[in-house]
Design a protein around this motif. Structure first.
Motif, PDB file in Angstrom:
ATOM      1  N   GLY A 126       0.830  -1.203   0.000  1.00  0.00           N
ATOM      2  CA  GLY A 126       0.000   0.000   0.000  1.00  0.00           C
ATOM      3  C   GLY A 126       0.861   1.248   0.000  1.00  0.00           C
ATOM      4  N   GLU A 127       0.224   2.388   0.003  1.00  0.00           N
ATOM      5  CA  GLU A 127       0.966   3.644   0.048  1.00  0.00           C
ATOM      6  C   GLU A 127       1.789   3.704   1.331  1.00  0.00           C
ATOM      7  OE1 GLU A 127      -1.224   7.181  -0.621  1.00  0.00           O
ATOM      8  OE2 GLU A 127      -2.212   6.438  -2.445  1.00  0.00           O
ATOM      9  N   SER A 129       3.341   4.776   4.643  1.00  0.00           N
ATOM     10  CA  SER A 129       2.907   5.622   5.750  1.00  0.00           C
ATOM     11  C   SER A 129       4.101   6.385   6.310  1.00  0.00           C
ATOM     12  CB  SER A 129       2.298   4.753   6.856  1.00  0.00           C
ATOM     13  OG  SER A 129       3.299   3.942   7.458  1.00  0.00           O
ATOM     14  N   ARG A 178       5.391   8.035  -6.975  1.00  0.00           N
ATOM     15  CA  ARG A 178       4.605   7.685  -5.801  1.00  0.00           C
ATOM     16  C   ARG A 178       5.388   6.672  -4.980  1.00  0.00           C
ATOM     17  NH1 ARG A 178       2.613  11.485  -7.658  1.00  0.00           N
ATOM     18  NH2 ARG A 178       0.439  11.883  -8.253  1.00  0.00           N
ATOM     19  N   THR A 179       5.160   6.666  -3.683  1.00  0.00           N
ATOM     20  CA  THR A 179       5.924   5.817  -2.775  1.00  0.00           C
ATOM     21  C   THR A 179       5.010   4.777  -2.125  1.00  0.00           C
ATOM     22  OG1 THR A 179       7.340   7.719  -2.292  1.00  0.00           O
ATOM     23  CG2 THR A 179       7.529   5.828  -0.839  1.00  0.00           C
ATOM     24  N   TYR A 180       5.420   3.512  -2.191  1.00  0.00           N
ATOM     25  CA  TYR A 180       4.640   2.406  -1.630  1.00  0.00           C
ATOM     26  C   TYR A 180       5.536   1.559  -0.728  1.00  0.00           C
ATOM     27  CZ  TYR A 180       1.509   3.667  -5.471  1.00  0.00           C
ATOM     28  OH  TYR A 180       0.697   4.354  -6.337  1.00  0.00           O
TER      29      TYR A 180
END
Length: 288
Positions: A126-127, A129, A178-180
């Motif tokens: 997921g993305e 945190s 984007r970072t996951y």
């Protein structure tokens, strides 16, 4: 024609190009030096000539806030003698990773399956945190102590209409990332930086790839990593995805087949004078 995101320097004589170097604004406050190429020209050294002009440009521009230039990046093969002597040599000689850092990545191209498998139980993608990014920062600080986290700035990716993504879009180009995170039982195993840009905007797909930062290799099978990469790789609408995996030792110790290594060189431009002095003394390059 868009100097806010790209600059080109050439060395020409009689209409023929003997040296070329370009720079792209790759991240919010970081520029990528790329395509440093030169051909022989009598007793002159066009390769050093365009490098000299690029450094003069960078040394003057970084002081302007509007240039958004805190760091300069260069990615090269370790066996390529010229950049390893010039860029790598300075980093090793200066020996201050907060001024200039080197990180070795493994480069490979992974075919993408037409069907996307689910991750095994206890695994989650997921993305990233804030806690995941903190774990990444701690890992990278211990492993490298370099500048990569400051370049990526994953905690400051939402800058509204002033973001680099918006600047590229207004000019008719694509640039975003984007970072996951991949976790097992809530523990971070790997972080993925999914870079997207127009195809062929730079060499080796450095800005159109997935950077895989392996935070905890223990108990991280490559088949699980591949499932996560396949899920993320669908954004490219391609049959394969380019990967830059850090640390390179993860790929080497797990026996994964890879094509080559790349050194990621990052310079804090506040130390550009020291870099220019190094090039001047080491290679007798004059700036007047």
């Amino acid at each position: 024609e868009n100097p806010g995101i790209a600059r080109h320097i050439t060395y020409e004589k009689s209409g023929r190009i003997y040296g070329h170097m370009s720079a792209l604004r790759a991240y919010e406050r970081s520029w990528l030096i790329q395509h440093h190429a030169a051909r022989p020209m009598e007793s002159r050294l066009p390769g050093f000539a365009v490098l000299k002009l690029m450094m003069i440009f960078l040394n003057g521009m970084y002081q302007l806030t509007s240039a958004c230039m805190d760091y300069v990046i260069c990615c090269y093969r370790p066996e390529n003698k010229f950049p390893d002597r010039v860029f790598g040599g300075f980093s090793r000689d200066f020996n201050n990773p907060q001024a200039c850092s080197l990180d070795l990545f493994a480069y490979l191209i992974l075919p993408l399956k037409t069907s996307v498998d689910d991750l095994p139980q206890e695994w989650f993608l997921g993305e990233a945190s804030p806690q995941d990014l903190w774990a990444l920062g701690q890992f990278y600080k211990h492993k490298s102590g370099g500048l990569l986290m400051k370049v990526l700035r994953p905690e400051n990716s939402d800058l509204g209409n002033n973001s680099l993504e918006d600047v590229y879009e207004r000019l008719g180009f694509l640039r975003k990332w984007r970072t996951y995170s991949l976790t097992y039982n809530g523990k971070v195993k790997a972080i993925f930086i999914v870079n997207q840009s127009d195809l062929a905007i730079n060499m080796s797909n450095l800005l159109n790839c997935i950077k895989v930062l392996v935070v905890d290799p223990v108990g991280l099978p490559f088949d699980v990593l591949s499932i996560a990469i396949t899920q993320l790789g669908k954004v490219y609408n391609l049959n394969e995805v380019t990967l830059f995996i850090y640390p390179a030792s993860f790929v080497e110790t797990t026996g994964i087949s890879f094509e080559k290594h790349y050194q990621l060189w990052i310079l804090n431009v506040r130390y550009s004078n020291q870099f220019m002095e190094y090039v001047q003394k080491k290679f007798r390059v004059k700036y007047e």
